[in-house]
Design a protein around this motif. Structure first.
Motif, PDB file in Angstrom:
ATOM      1  N   GLU A  90      26.066 -42.110  -1.349  1.00  0.00           N
ATOM      2  CA  GLU A  90      26.248 -42.621  -2.719  1.00  0.00           C
ATOM      3  C   GLU A  90      27.634 -42.315  -3.267  1.00  0.00           C
ATOM      4  OE1 GLU A  90      23.536 -41.102  -1.612  1.00  0.00           O
ATOM      5  OE2 GLU A  90      22.302 -42.913  -1.632  1.00  0.00           O
TER       6      GLU A  90
ATOM      7  N   GLU B  60      29.076 -39.242  -3.627  1.00  0.00           N
ATOM      8  CA  GLU B  60      29.166 -37.961  -4.336  1.00  0.00           C
ATOM      9  C   GLU B  60      29.889 -36.936  -3.456  1.00  0.00           C
ATOM     10  OE1 GLU B  60      24.712 -38.995  -6.011  1.00  0.00           O
ATOM     11  OE2 GLU B  60      25.083 -37.868  -4.167  1.00  0.00           O
TER      12      GLU B  60
ATOM     13  N   THR C 152      22.751 -36.593  -4.107  1.00  0.00           N
ATOM     14  CA  THR C 152      21.561 -37.298  -3.649  1.00  0.00           C
ATOM     15  C   THR C 152      21.260 -36.823  -2.233  1.00  0.00           C
ATOM     16  OG1 THR C 152      22.147 -39.230  -4.994  1.00  0.00           O
ATOM     17  CG2 THR C 152      20.515 -39.550  -3.247  1.00  0.00           C
TER      18      THR C 152
END
Length: 204
Positions: A108, A110, A186
């Motif tokens: 994602e 991050e 995540t």
């Protein structure tokens, strides 16, 4: 400061077509070093923390991983003035300070965390030395033991702030590694920690 590479500089000068003559200049620049230096890191330069459970990570603050150490060796054909720095091959993924090295990102996007490198107990040609660093390409120096991509590192005698020529350098690289707060990651699937940096020798 010249790195272990030469540069070709092309300069083109154009004049309007109305003039009788047109010219173009070509400048070729580079540096041939009298000796070459090769860096080497113990353990093939690999640190493996193994598998970490997401539930063991701190939710709202960084999780500090165990400090790790490796041996850095630099061998030159003759006493040579050189500096060390790193290239962060995961640039922009550090979740810590800008001078830390990134550990990659989740699917994602991050940022997973960061790792800092410091040099300890440097020995140059059989004698203890101190590490010095410069943030302006060698114009000014300070006594620190950092090794990263935002500065260059050399060695000096005592409290001097003048780099010395070295034929053989050995030092401990100590890694300080943090994982970003789990609340911002995540982690529903397995995510690899993917830090990667290159130690680079530059000639003064």
């Amino acid at each position: 400061m010249n790195a272990f590479a030469s540069r070709l500089l092309l300069t083109l000068l154009f004049t309007p077509a109305a003039f009788a003559a047109s010219t173009t200049d070509l400048a070729i620049k580079g540096t041939i070093t009298p000796s070459a230096c090769a860096p080497l890191i113990s353990g093939d330069g690999t640190i493996d923390f193994g598998k970490m459970s997401a539930k063991d990570l701190n939710a709202d603050q960084h999780t500090k991983l165990p400090n790790q150490s490796m041996l850095l060796s630099v061998r030159c054909e003759a006493p040579t003035l050189f500096t060390l720095n790193t290239v962060d091959n995961r640039a922009g993924s550090s979740a810590n300070h800008d001078n830390w090295h990134g550990l990659g990102v989740t699917p994602e996007g991050e940022k997973l965390g960061g790792s800092a490198f410091h040099l300890y107990t440097p020995i140059a040609d059989g004698a203890p030395v101190r590490t010095i660093t410069s943030r302006d390409g060698g114009v000014t120096w300070e006594l620190t033991n950092m090794l990263n991509h935002t500065l260059v590192t050399a060695v000096a005698r005592g409290n001097d702030l003048v780099p010395i020529a070295v034929r053989a350098l050995d030092a401990e690289i100590r890694l300080y590694t943090h994982i970003a707060p789990a609340d911002g990651l995540t982690l529903t699937d397995e995510v690899p920690v993917d830090g990667h940096a290159t130690v680079q020798v530059n000639y003064l």
